[in-house]
Design a protein around this motif. Structure first.
Motif, PDB file in Angstrom:
ATOM      1  N   LEU A   1       0.913  -1.180   0.104  1.00 24.65           N
ATOM      2  CA  LEU A   1       0.155  -0.062   0.114  1.00 24.65           C
ATOM      3  C   LEU A   1       0.860   1.113  -0.020  1.00 24.65           C
ATOM      4  CD1 LEU A   1      -2.706  -1.270   2.520  1.00 24.65           C
ATOM      5  CD2 LEU A   1      -3.312  -0.656   0.196  1.00 24.65           C
ATOM      6  N   LEU A   2       1.925   1.354   0.668  1.00 22.79           N
ATOM      7  CA  LEU A   2       2.769   2.364   0.967  1.00 22.79           C
ATOM      8  C   LEU A   2       3.541   2.742  -0.533  1.00 22.79           C
ATOM      9  CD1 LEU A   2       4.383   2.136   4.593  1.00 22.79           C
ATOM     10  CD2 LEU A   2       2.521   3.996   3.427  1.00 22.79           C
ATOM     11  N   ALA A   3       4.169   1.539  -1.112  1.00 23.42           N
ATOM     12  CA  ALA A   3       4.567   1.577  -2.350  1.00 23.42           C
ATOM     13  C   ALA A   3       3.752   2.076  -3.329  1.00 23.42           C
ATOM     14  CB  ALA A   3       5.227   0.179  -2.791  1.00 23.42           C
ATOM     15  N   ALA A   4       2.472   1.661  -3.427  1.00 16.64           N
ATOM     16  CA  ALA A   4       1.657   2.197  -4.596  1.00 16.64           C
ATOM     17  C   ALA A   4       1.262   3.602  -4.305  1.00 16.64           C
ATOM     18  CB  ALA A   4       0.222   1.425  -4.420  1.00 16.64           C
ATOM     19  N   ALA A   5       1.041   3.970  -2.959  1.00 17.15           N
ATOM     20  CA  ALA A   5       0.803   5.404  -2.752  1.00 17.15           C
ATOM     21  C   ALA A   5       2.206   6.289  -2.852  1.00 17.15           C
ATOM     22  CB  ALA A   5       0.472   5.608  -1.053  1.00 17.15           C
ATOM     23  N   ASP A   6       3.232   5.926  -2.619  1.00 20.41           N
ATOM     24  CA  ASP A   6       4.432   6.668  -3.201  1.00 20.41           C
ATOM     25  C   ASP A   6       4.516   6.852  -4.370  1.00 20.41           C
ATOM     26  OD1 ASP A   6       5.965   7.710  -0.891  1.00 20.41           O
ATOM     27  OD2 ASP A   6       6.912   5.696  -0.351  1.00 20.41           O
ATOM     28  N   GLN A   7       4.328   5.845  -5.119  1.00 17.38           N
ATOM     29  CA  GLN A   7       4.504   5.905  -6.867  1.00 17.38           C
ATOM     30  C   GLN A   7       3.564   6.881  -7.428  1.00 17.38           C
ATOM     31  OE1 GLN A   7       3.291   2.217  -8.733  1.00 17.38           O
ATOM     32  NE2 GLN A   7       4.366   2.966 -10.786  1.00 17.38           N
TER      33      GLN A   7
END
Length: 331
Positions: free
Chosen positions: A302-308
């Motif tokens: 979830l954090l990786a997707a939001a960061d991207q």
């Protein structure tokens, strides 16, 4: 029979004082205290009062009067327990109505007839252990002796437990803003299995604020933003500071169709805070949102997707691409 009874009491008292010092967790300490104290000195209720900012608050309550005592704040030196804590002297069979005397009323304590209160004291702790009875049975001098024997060991256990709690809180709290930190965020995400949004916020222009206005102003901005983000969240939402100028918000029950409005609100908070403190438009923010479970089921996903999506949001802003409806705020 008297000798046997005294030996049994002595063994119970010894076992209690031994076990009180064996735990760092206050819940375990009080779970040990409650049944043993009830056996040694029966009461209808008892309260462990601890002083905070000049007032006694109930750190633990057992018995029939939880609702009454949980909301009570007793100034040091006032009431029965406040006097005991301030003067470090015991009171045997004091008037229970005195606990509310500083409020100008004895209401709600009329069902309590007798109280036994002994002081609690340690290096950084002051308080009182107070037992209450609603029956005509008064507390005896033997009851007072037992409570006074328990008090020093209980004081030490509470002081250690409070220090351990503070250390645990500090380990998951950002020192500057008081928000939960990255460790707290990981714990929250790992236990969250309900639909909602993970929103990453990265400040734009924050380095310029530090360069032009100084790091003290930068810290004031972060503190003010943290407070406003926190106040803008609903019950059940969660906001954390990851470090630097990056924040993460967990918004329950929000999907892609609703996130744009919320992101616009957060962005306006950033603009307004910069204007208020620096007297000019000096601060903006980029946002990215990911949704559970569509974009991932683990905190890393979830954090990786939001960061991207946040970095895509930032790149488009630098390229001058209009962000109509915030591209669903990076979603």
């Amino acid at each position: 029979d008297s000798i046997f009874s005294a030996q049994r009491e002595a063994n119970a008292l010894f076992d209690l004082t031994r076990r009180l010092g064996s735990s760092l967790d206050l819940k375990e300490t009080f779970a040990t205290l409650a049944p043993a104290l009830q056996q040694l000195v029966p009461s209808d209720s008892f309260v462990v009062w601890v002083e905070r900012e000049g007032k006694l608050t109930a750190e633990y309550i057992a018995g029939q009067h939880v609702a009454m005592f949980s909301s009570l704040r007793i100034p040091m030196g006032r009431g029965l327990s406040g006097w005991v804590a301030a003067n470090q002297k015991s009171i045997l069979n004091g008037e229970a109505s005195c606990e509310l005397a500083h409020l100008g009323t004895a209401l709600q304590t009329t069902s309590i007839l007798h109280a036994l209160s002994v002081p609690l004291s340690d290096a950084d702790l002051k308080g009182a252990l107070t037992l209450y009875r609603s029956s005509d049975l008064v507390f005896s001098t033997e009851d007072a002796r037992i409570a006074s024997t328990i008090a020093p060991k209980l004081s030490g256990a509470i002081a250690v437990g409070l220090r351990f709690r503070r250390a645990a809180d500090e380990a998951v709290t950002d020192g500057l803003t008081g928000l939960p930190n990255a460790a707290a965020l990981a714990i929250r995400l790992s236990g969250n299995r309900s639909p909602g949004a993970v929103v990453v916020c990265d400040l734009d222009g924050f380095k310029g604020v530090n360069d032009r206005f100084g790091h003290l102003m930068g810290n004031r901005l972060l503190e003010a933003l943290a407070d406003r983000f926190r106040k803008s969240c609903r019950d059940g939402d969660f906001v954390a500071r990851l470090g630097g100028d990056e924040f993460v918000l967990l918004l329950g029950g929000i999907g892609p169709s609703e996130i744009g409005t919320r992101i616009l609100q957060f962005r306006e908070i950033v603009h307004a805070t910069g204007r208020l403190l620096c007297k000019e438009d000096c601060l903006d923010a980029s946002f990215g949102a990911a949704f559970f479970p569509a974009d991932g089921t683990t905190s890393d996903e979830l954090l990786a997707a939001a960061d991207q999506r946040m970095y895509q949001f930032k790149a488009e802003h630098k390229a001058g691409i209009p962000r109509i409806k915030q591209r669903q705020a990076g979603a």
